[in-house]
Design a protein around this motif. Structure first.
Motif, PDB file in Angstrom:
ATOM      1  N   ILE A  61       0.955  -1.205  -0.040  1.00 24.92           N
ATOM      2  CA  ILE A  61       0.071   0.083   0.026  1.00 24.92           C
ATOM      3  C   ILE A  61       0.684   1.269   0.026  1.00 24.92           C
ATOM      4  N   ASP A  62       0.457   2.289  -0.617  1.00 29.30           N
ATOM      5  CA  ASP A  62       1.231   3.739  -0.590  1.00 29.30           C
ATOM      6  C   ASP A  62       1.002   4.116   0.828  1.00 29.30           C
ATOM      7  N   PRO A  63       2.120   4.374   1.745  1.00 28.55           N
ATOM      8  CA  PRO A  63       2.105   4.568   3.124  1.00 28.55           C
ATOM      9  C   PRO A  63       1.327   6.114   3.354  1.00 28.55           C
ATOM     10  N   GLU A  64       1.395   6.973   2.170  1.00 27.27           N
ATOM     11  CA  GLU A  64       0.787   8.165   2.527  1.00 27.27           C
ATOM     12  C   GLU A  64      -0.626   8.470   2.268  1.00 27.27           C
ATOM     13  N   ARG A  65      -0.916   7.884   1.076  1.00 26.96           N
ATOM     14  CA  ARG A  65      -2.404   7.849   0.548  1.00 26.96           C
ATOM     15  C   ARG A  65      -3.218   7.062   1.437  1.00 26.96           C
ATOM     16  N   LYS A  66      -2.551   5.872   1.864  1.00 26.69           N
ATOM     17  CA  LYS A  66      -3.393   5.091   2.505  1.00 26.69           C
ATOM     18  C   LYS A  66      -4.284   3.859   1.364  1.00 26.69           C
ATOM     19  N   TRP A  67      -4.007   4.248   0.134  1.00 25.01           N
ATOM     20  CA  TRP A  67      -4.789   3.440  -0.853  1.00 25.01           C
ATOM     21  C   TRP A  67      -3.832   3.355  -2.084  1.00 25.01           C
ATOM     22  N   GLY A  68      -4.133   2.565  -2.919  1.00 25.20           N
ATOM     23  CA  GLY A  68      -2.989   2.248  -4.192  1.00 25.20           C
ATOM     24  C   GLY A  68      -2.028   1.822  -3.838  1.00 25.20           C
ATOM     25  N   ARG A  69      -1.177   1.614  -4.862  1.00 23.78           N
ATOM     26  CA  ARG A  69       0.211   0.940  -4.696  1.00 23.78           C
ATOM     27  C   ARG A  69       1.282   1.913  -4.158  1.00 23.78           C
ATOM     28  N   THR A  70       2.372   1.396  -3.560  1.00 24.15           N
ATOM     29  CA  THR A  70       3.489   2.110  -3.323  1.00 24.15           C
ATOM     30  C   THR A  70       4.226   2.367  -4.536  1.00 24.15           C
ATOM     31  N   ASP A  71       5.080   3.560  -4.658  1.00 28.11           N
ATOM     32  CA  ASP A  71       5.855   3.818  -5.822  1.00 28.11           C
ATOM     33  C   ASP A  71       5.028   3.732  -7.232  1.00 28.11           C
ATOM     34  N   GLU A  72       3.946   4.187  -7.117  1.00 24.21           N
ATOM     35  CA  GLU A  72       2.948   4.094  -8.272  1.00 24.21           C
ATOM     36  C   GLU A  72       3.446   5.524  -9.336  1.00 24.21           C
ATOM     37  N   THR A  73       3.057   5.143 -10.543  1.00 25.65           N
ATOM     38  CA  THR A  73       2.989   6.142 -11.518  1.00 25.65           C
ATOM     39  C   THR A  73       1.871   5.987 -12.282  1.00 25.65           C
ATOM     40  N   TRP A  74       1.315   7.109 -13.043  1.00 22.53           N
ATOM     41  CA  TRP A  74       0.263   7.506 -13.620  1.00 22.53           C
ATOM     42  C   TRP A  74       0.312   7.645 -15.163  1.00 22.53           C
ATOM     43  N   ASN A  75       0.986   6.830 -15.899  1.00 25.17           N
ATOM     44  CA  ASN A  75       0.936   7.392 -17.136  1.00 25.17           C
ATOM     45  C   ASN A  75      -0.201   6.755 -17.891  1.00 25.17           C
ATOM     46  N   ALA A  76      -0.817   5.604 -17.612  1.00 24.79           N
ATOM     47  CA  ALA A  76      -2.180   5.209 -18.149  1.00 24.79           C
ATOM     48  C   ALA A  76      -3.269   6.434 -17.907  1.00 24.79           C
ATOM     49  N   LYS A  77      -3.214   6.761 -16.583  1.00 26.17           N
ATOM     50  CA  LYS A  77      -4.297   7.678 -16.312  1.00 26.17           C
ATOM     51  C   LYS A  77      -4.202   8.994 -17.225  1.00 26.17           C
ATOM     52  N   GLU A  78      -2.847   9.576 -17.192  1.00 27.17           N
ATOM     53  CA  GLU A  78      -2.568  10.789 -18.197  1.00 27.17           C
ATOM     54  C   GLU A  78      -2.814  10.527 -19.769  1.00 27.17           C
ATOM     55  N   GLU A  79      -2.690   9.342 -20.221  1.00 28.48           N
ATOM     56  CA  GLU A  79      -3.113   8.858 -21.567  1.00 28.48           C
ATOM     57  C   GLU A  79      -4.825   8.983 -21.788  1.00 28.48           C
ATOM     58  N   LEU A  80      -5.334   8.377 -20.824  1.00 24.82           N
ATOM     59  CA  LEU A  80      -6.826   8.220 -20.760  1.00 24.82           C
ATOM     60  C   LEU A  80      -7.378   9.715 -20.923  1.00 24.82           C
TER      61      LEU A  80
END
Length: 325
Positions: A61-80
């Motif tokens: 888990i992402d330790p700050e957001r408390k949801w989603g994956r740690t060390d996450e990137t958002w390339n697919a979201k940006e493309e969408l």
């Protein structure tokens, strides 16, 4: 000891971390996860609460957001977003997408959600048996003010796109009337030595799970004591939007108000015991008057040690209820 926990996302997952630290090596913990937050996005089946429990207990888990994956990137979201498609307000991270792709592929192959979840947990080894509350599609829908009356939207749209900033007029669990409990769920409740309702949202987490009639009935009839932990401290929700939902449904925003909402098992509700924060110790009398054994202990899960102590306090209350039977 066989312990069954009904859990939503962040609050429930944090409590479970403490519970695993508090129990013995031979104790078995089963988690019945909320699936009414689930949603189809871009052809993928997304199960936010199941994944939050799995990632939190499995160390992903992402330790700050408390949801989603740690060390996450958002390339697919940006493309969408660049394509101008709808629902990009729901942030699907690149690493998180792998989970949803596997789940959806197995779903289309005819595999049930319980088996899919078990398969996903093989990687994360959460230390619990994680069971979806149902394999039927139940969705939480929120009624808000519209131009011509009440507009009904998916819970994720209310929570994420609107940021829970608009008044709630109604809450409905679409599909719950026809839904049956998921594989192993009723057995996990009826066969438990202790049942716990962690500090998850009383309406859209615990309430959603209990909207499946077989689950609610199992909770009312289990021989195990059922103990809950208040998600309200000092008249406010610790996290999330419980206060907005309680207000919208005309319910009191207090530790005792939520206890009365769940109700005493002796009166057809689901609770035998209820923990409140020390700040709400003045409410113990009204909770006891409702037929629910109560105790005031520190509820803030500020670190691993305090969370584990809260889990021990919960088990201690459950033990005393069991001994008194």
């Amino acid at each position: 000891m066989r312990i069954t926990v009904l859990s939503g996302g962040v609050g429930g997952a944090n409590f479970l971390k403490g519970l695993l630290a508090a129990v013995g090596p031979d104790d078995e913990v089963t988690v019945i996860g909320n699936t009414a937050d689930d949603i189809w996005l871009f052809g993928l089946r997304v199960c936010p609460d199941l994944d939050t429990v799995m990632y939190t207990l499995g160390g992903g888990i992402d330790p700050e957001r408390k949801w989603g994956r740690t060390d996450e990137t958002w390339n697919a979201k940006e493309e969408l977003t660049a394509y101008g498609v709808d629902k990009t307000w729901f942030g699907l991270g690149d690493r998180d997408l792998a989970t949803h792709l596997i789940r959806t592929q197995m779903w289309h192959e005819g595999v049930g959600l319980a088996a899919i979840t078990e398969r996903l947990c093989e990687r994360w080894q959460p230390g619990v048996r994680l069971l979806p509350m149902t394999e039927d599609q139940v969705e939480t829908h929120i009624g808000i003010d519209g131009d011509d009356g009440i507009d009904v939207i998916h819970f994720q749209e209310y929570w994420i796109r609107l940021g829970a900033r608009v008044p709630v007029r109604e809450v409905a669990f679409r599909g719950a009337d026809e839904a049956t409990a998921g594989p192993g769920v009723v057995e996990a409740i009826l066969g438990a030595d202790r049942v716990i309702l962690p500090p998850s949202n009383p309406i859209v987490s615990i309430g959603a799970i209990l909207s499946v009639a077989q689950v609610a009935e199992a909770l009312r009839t289990t021989a195990a004591p059922v103990v809950g932990v208040s998600p309200i401290i000092g008249g406010a929700a610790v996290r999330g939007m419980a206060d907005q939902l309680l207000t919208g449904l005309g319910l009191e925003i207090s530790a005792s108000g939520v206890a009365r909402h769940h109700g005493a098992r002796a009166s057809g509700g689901v609770l035998d015991g209820w923990l409140v924060d020390t700040a709400d110790a003045g409410e113990l009398g009204s909770i006891e008057a409702a037929g629910i054994r109560s105790q005031a202990v520190p509820l803030y899960m500020t670190d691993d040690a305090t969370t584990a102590q809260l889990a021990r306090d919960t088990l201690t209350l459950a033990d005393s209820l069991a001994a008194g039977r």
